[in-house]
Motif scaffolding. Structure first.
Motif, PDB file in Angstrom:
ATOM      1  N   VAL A   1      -2.210  -5.007  -0.709  1.00 55.26           N
ATOM      2  CA  VAL A   1      -2.718  -3.712  -0.246  1.00 55.26           C
ATOM      3  C   VAL A   1      -3.480  -2.988  -1.359  1.00 55.26           C
ATOM      4  CG1 VAL A   1      -2.117  -1.511   0.792  1.00 55.26           C
ATOM      5  CG2 VAL A   1      -0.841  -3.554   1.406  1.00 55.26           C
ATOM      6  N   ARG A   2      -3.037  -3.158  -2.601  1.00 54.88           N
ATOM      7  CA  ARG A   2      -3.752  -2.479  -3.688  1.00 54.88           C
ATOM      8  C   ARG A   2      -5.190  -2.973  -3.776  1.00 54.88           C
ATOM      9  NH1 ARG A   2      -0.663  -3.433  -7.885  1.00 54.88           N
ATOM     10  NH2 ARG A   2       0.459  -1.466  -7.831  1.00 54.88           N
TER      11      ARG A   2
ATOM     12  N   ASN B   1       2.570  -8.528  -6.208  1.00 53.92           N
ATOM     13  CA  ASN B   1       1.907  -7.327  -6.700  1.00 53.92           C
ATOM     14  C   ASN B   1       1.155  -6.624  -5.580  1.00 53.92           C
ATOM     15  OD1 ASN B   1       2.528  -7.320  -9.438  1.00 53.92           O
ATOM     16  ND2 ASN B   1       1.016  -8.917  -9.812  1.00 53.92           N
ATOM     17  N   GLY B   2       1.257  -5.301  -5.574  1.00 52.32           N
ATOM     18  CA  GLY B   2       0.440  -4.524  -4.647  1.00 52.32           C
ATOM     19  C   GLY B   2       0.913  -4.542  -3.208  1.00 52.32           C
ATOM     20  N   THR B   3       2.159  -4.950  -2.962  1.00 50.60           N
ATOM     21  CA  THR B   3       2.624  -5.020  -1.571  1.00 50.60           C
ATOM     22  C   THR B   3       3.382  -3.769  -1.152  1.00 50.60           C
ATOM     23  OG1 THR B   3       4.515  -6.282  -2.402  1.00 50.60           O
ATOM     24  CG2 THR B   3       2.748  -7.530  -1.337  1.00 50.60           C
ATOM     25  N   GLY B   4       3.515  -2.800  -2.048  1.00 49.94           N
ATOM     26  CA  GLY B   4       4.157  -1.548  -1.657  1.00 49.94           C
ATOM     27  C   GLY B   4       5.617  -1.425  -2.072  1.00 49.94           C
ATOM     28  N   LYS B   5       6.020  -2.150  -3.095  1.00 46.67           N
ATOM     29  CA  LYS B   5       7.429  -2.087  -3.518  1.00 46.67           C
ATOM     30  C   LYS B   5       7.817  -0.667  -3.956  1.00 46.67           C
ATOM     31  CE  LYS B   5       7.064  -5.446  -6.585  1.00 46.67           C
ATOM     32  NZ  LYS B   5       5.666  -5.850  -6.298  1.00 46.67           N
ATOM     33  N   GLU B   6       6.908  -0.035  -4.698  1.00 50.31           N
ATOM     34  CA  GLU B   6       7.241   1.311  -5.155  1.00 50.31           C
ATOM     35  C   GLU B   6       7.309   2.292  -3.973  1.00 50.31           C
ATOM     36  OE1 GLU B   6       5.301   2.561  -8.696  1.00 50.31           O
ATOM     37  OE2 GLU B   6       5.879   4.646  -8.417  1.00 50.31           O
ATOM     38  N   LEU B   7       6.428   2.109  -3.018  1.00 44.15           N
ATOM     39  CA  LEU B   7       6.468   2.984  -1.839  1.00 44.15           C
ATOM     40  C   LEU B   7       7.784   2.820  -1.102  1.00 44.15           C
ATOM     41  CD1 LEU B   7       2.966   2.848  -0.110  1.00 44.15           C
ATOM     42  CD2 LEU B   7       3.925   4.583  -1.613  1.00 44.15           C
TER      43      LEU B   7
ATOM     44  N   ARG C   1      -7.139  -1.452  -0.979  1.00 46.91           N
ATOM     45  CA  ARG C   1      -7.393  -0.045  -1.242  1.00 46.91           C
ATOM     46  C   ARG C   1      -8.544   0.137  -2.248  1.00 46.91           C
ATOM     47  NH1 ARG C   1      -2.837   4.262  -2.066  1.00 46.91           N
ATOM     48  NH2 ARG C   1      -4.220   5.988  -1.737  1.00 46.91           N
TER      49      ARG C   1
ATOM     50  N   ILE D   1       1.761   2.456   6.073  1.00 48.85           N
ATOM     51  CA  ILE D   1       1.053   2.050   7.270  1.00 48.85           C
ATOM     52  C   ILE D   1       1.490   0.648   7.649  1.00 48.85           C
ATOM     53  CG2 ILE D   1      -1.235   1.531   8.196  1.00 48.85           C
ATOM     54  CD1 ILE D   1      -2.262   3.578   6.124  1.00 48.85           C
TER      55      ILE D   1
HETATM   56  N1  ATP Z   1       2.038  -0.177   3.791  1.00 43.37           N
HETATM   57  C1  ATP Z   1       1.254   0.584   3.002  1.00 43.37           C
HETATM   58  N2  ATP Z   1       0.634   1.660   3.512  1.00 43.37           N
HETATM   59  C2  ATP Z   1      -0.163   2.416   2.731  1.00 43.37           C
HETATM   60  N3  ATP Z   1      -0.398   2.187   1.438  1.00 43.37           N
HETATM   61  C3  ATP Z   1       0.186   1.142   0.862  1.00 43.37           C
HETATM   62  C4  ATP Z   1       1.052   0.281   1.605  1.00 43.37           C
HETATM   63  N4  ATP Z   1       1.494  -0.682   0.783  1.00 43.37           N
HETATM   64  C5  ATP Z   1       0.952  -0.446  -0.428  1.00 43.37           C
HETATM   65  N5  ATP Z   1       0.160   0.651  -0.386  1.00 43.37           N
HETATM   66  C6  ATP Z   1      -0.638   1.186  -1.516  1.00 43.37           C
HETATM   67  O1  ATP Z   1      -1.011   0.084  -2.315  1.00 43.37           O
HETATM   68  C7  ATP Z   1      -0.859   0.380  -3.692  1.00 43.37           C
HETATM   69  C8  ATP Z   1       0.168  -0.526  -4.330  1.00 43.37           C
HETATM   70  O2  ATP Z   1       1.468  -0.195  -3.865  1.00 43.37           O
HETATM   71  P1  ATP Z   1       2.742  -0.230  -4.818  1.00 43.37           P
HETATM   72  O3  ATP Z   1       2.421   0.348  -6.153  1.00 43.37           O
HETATM   73  O4  ATP Z   1       3.896   0.332  -4.088  1.00 43.37           O
HETATM   74  O5  ATP Z   1       2.884  -1.811  -4.972  1.00 43.37           O
HETATM   75  P2  ATP Z   1       3.887  -2.676  -5.832  1.00 43.37           P
HETATM   76  O6  ATP Z   1       4.461  -3.677  -4.901  1.00 43.37           O
HETATM   77  O7  ATP Z   1       4.830  -1.769  -6.547  1.00 43.37           O
HETATM   78  O8  ATP Z   1       2.889  -3.401  -6.829  1.00 43.37           O
HETATM   79  P3  ATP Z   1       3.164  -3.955  -8.340  1.00 43.37           P
HETATM   80  O9  ATP Z   1       4.090  -5.103  -8.221  1.00 43.37           O
HETATM   81  O10 ATP Z   1       1.791  -4.377  -8.757  1.00 43.37           O
HETATM   82  O11 ATP Z   1       3.718  -2.806  -9.099  1.00 43.37           O
HETATM   83  C9  ATP Z   1      -0.482   1.835  -3.760  1.00 43.37           C
HETATM   84  O12 ATP Z   1      -1.658   2.579  -3.896  1.00 43.37           O
HETATM   85  C10 ATP Z   1       0.157   2.105  -2.422  1.00 43.37           C
HETATM   86  O13 ATP Z   1       0.035   3.448  -2.058  1.00 43.37           O
END
Ligand code: ATP
Ligand code: MG
Length: 455
Positions: free
Chosen positions: A359-360, A172-178, A363, A143
């Motif tokens: 974002v985490r 952390n939690g910014t959506g890197k895995e997505l 959520r 999103i």
């Molecule tokens: N732009 C987005 N739209 C919808 N959901 C998102 C978005 N960005 C992050 N999320 C949700 O937020 C959560 C954290 O995302 P993700 O695991 O990709 O973060 P990360 O950057 O890998 O965090 P970390 O460094 O802690 O591993 C997940 O539940 C993911 O689905």
């Protein structure tokens, strides 16, 4: 695995007869002699269907039915009752019983059919849920309508089809895995595996076997041959998560595969070629890690062909309303709650917070709100109660340390929201009252993440 049926009856011989009939059909059978025991077993065991007497001394079947609904709403329960008391049957169905059998059960066929139907329904439900989940994941819908996220999506779109290695950085939690998954899904490799390896979590003695696999008997405990992550990801994408925490020994090994495209399993003679695209992610400043001597420079350059940065949520607060609305809808569905909405003030309060967990954190907070708030609308007071960092809008905003532009943005948001409220969300009237062009007000609303207003 056979399905498990829980037979609940206080009469021992009925328990036995039913259990025997079910076992002979190949079901795993558990028994309980009363309501309390039934609830305990439902909570503790992987029960798939319950066949239960209504009249029991400690806790009757209807009470059990009601409580089981709360903990396992999807569990099918077949009720048995002596003298076809129509009221009991009616109550049982009202409480969500799946079927009803009249006692004494002389034809075991009826019992077996009821159990079979219940299981069919249950598996259909599970399948549906799995499909829905898969569809949700398949979309990988990130999103973000605001400019920062649009820039990110654009970069992902342009990078994905290439074969270039990608290094994703962000808090952390910014959506890197997505982002990593989106790159895979939008690449030519999408039909091949996406394999994730958390580099911070591999025990030192298993690094090699984890990356490259091993042959049977390569070391004590290697009872069977195993493919490593590189091999598993062949033709697809290998996601090296937390790459900044990769131990030095592992860095050397990964570098070698990236340079040569070949590897050997531990204890193996054969050299295997693998075709893997590596996407890495870290919340560390990898360049600083290189400078500090903790990360190999040669590996850094190999991984960082295309850098992608995921922005902190505080830098795109305009997306908070959309993110929160989506998470709320999902949380209500997941927790079996009726749909809820966020009040206007609640959204504004969410936007006053800085979201260090990004974002985490948003959520998780929304999920908590969905579970703990009653009523269809979540208000600003609910948000503030659960998020000490947030402030009610229209309160004292001159907090220490806030940048000028943030304060201005907050003030603007409140002015626009209040004016919209005063004009029943009519944008033309609101613009007139504020002395703005209507198009200007629209632009402002979009920039502030305000989504409402009728013509
Ligand atoms: N732009 C987005 N739209 C919808 N959901 C998102 C978005 N960005 C992050 N999320 C949700 O937020 C959560 C954290 O995302 P993700 O695991 O990709 O973060 P990360 O950057 O890998 O965090 P970390 O460094 O802690 O591993 C997940 O539940 C993911 O689905
Ligand atoms: Mg992650």
């Amino acid at each position: 695995m056979p399905a498990t049926v829980l037979v609940v009856d206080d009469e021992r011989n009925i328990q036995l007869t039913l259990s025997r009939a079910l076992s002979m059909e190949g079901y795993a059978v558990e028994t309980a002699s009363g309501g309390r025991e039934a609830l305990e077993k439902i909570a503790a065991l992987p029960v798939d269907v319950v066949v239960m007497d209504v009249r029991m001394p400690d806790l009757d079947g209807l009470a059990v039915l009601q409580r089981a609904r709360e903990t396992r709403p999807e569990l099918p329960i077949v009720i048995m009752s002596g003298h076809g008391s129509i009221d009991t049957v009616r109550s049982a169905f009202k409480l969500g019983a799946f079927d009803y059998l009249e006692k004494p059960i002389t034809e075991k066929e009826k019992l077996l059919v009821a159990v079979k139907n219940a299981l069919a329904l249950e598996s259909l439900r599970a399948e549906n849920a799995a499909l829905r989940r898969a569809a949700g994941q398949g979309q990988l819908e990130m999103i973000g309508g605001g400019p920062a996220m649009q820039r990110l999506f654009d970069l992902v779109r342009r990078t994905a089809p290439s074969e270039g290695r990608v290094l994703i950085t962000g808090e952390n939690g910014t959506g890197k895995e997505l982002v990593a998954r989106a790159i895979h899904e939008q690449s030519r490799r999408r039909d091949r595996p996406f394999v994730k390896l958390n580099c911070a979590a591999v025990p030192a003695e298993l690094i090699e076997s984890e990356l490259f696999g091993h042959e049977r008997g390569a070391f004590t405990g290697a009872v069977a041959a195993r493919r490593g992550r590189f091999e598993q990801a062949d033709g697809g994408t290998l996601f090296l998560d937390e790459v900044g925490d990769m131990p030095a020994a592992m860095q050397a090994k990964v570098l070698r595969v990236l340079q040569e495209g070949e590897l050997e399993r531990v204890g193996g003679q054969q050299t295997l070629r693998c075709d893997v695209r590596v996407v890495a992610a870290t919340n560390k400043d990898l360049q600083a890690e290189v400078a500090a001597g903790r990360f190999r420079e040669d590996l850094y350059y190999r991984l960082n062909v295309v850098p992608i940065h995921t922005p902190a949520l505080r830098d795109h607060k305009e997306d908070v309303p959309e993110l929160a609305a989506r998470f709320l809808a999902e949380a209500c569905e997941r927790n079996g709650r009726r749909a809820m909405r966020l009040g206007r003030d609640a959204v504004a309060a969410l936007q006053t917070h800085d979201w260090p967990g990004n974002v985490r954190e948003l959520r998780n907070l929304v999920e908590r709100l969905a579970i703990l708030c009653d009523g269809p609308e979540i208000g600003a007071e609910d948000v503030v109660a659960m998020l000490p960092g947030a402030r009610r809008p229209r309160g004292d905003r001159l907090r220490a340390g806030a940048a000028f532009h943030e304060l201005v943005e907050e003030a603007e948001r409140e002015i626009v929201l209040a004016a919209l409220e005063a004009h029943q969300d009519n944008v033309s009237d609101t613009a007139r009252a504020l002395g703005l062009e209507r198009s200007h007000l629209y632009k402002k609303m979009r920039a502030l993440g305000i989504k409402r207003g009728a013509e």
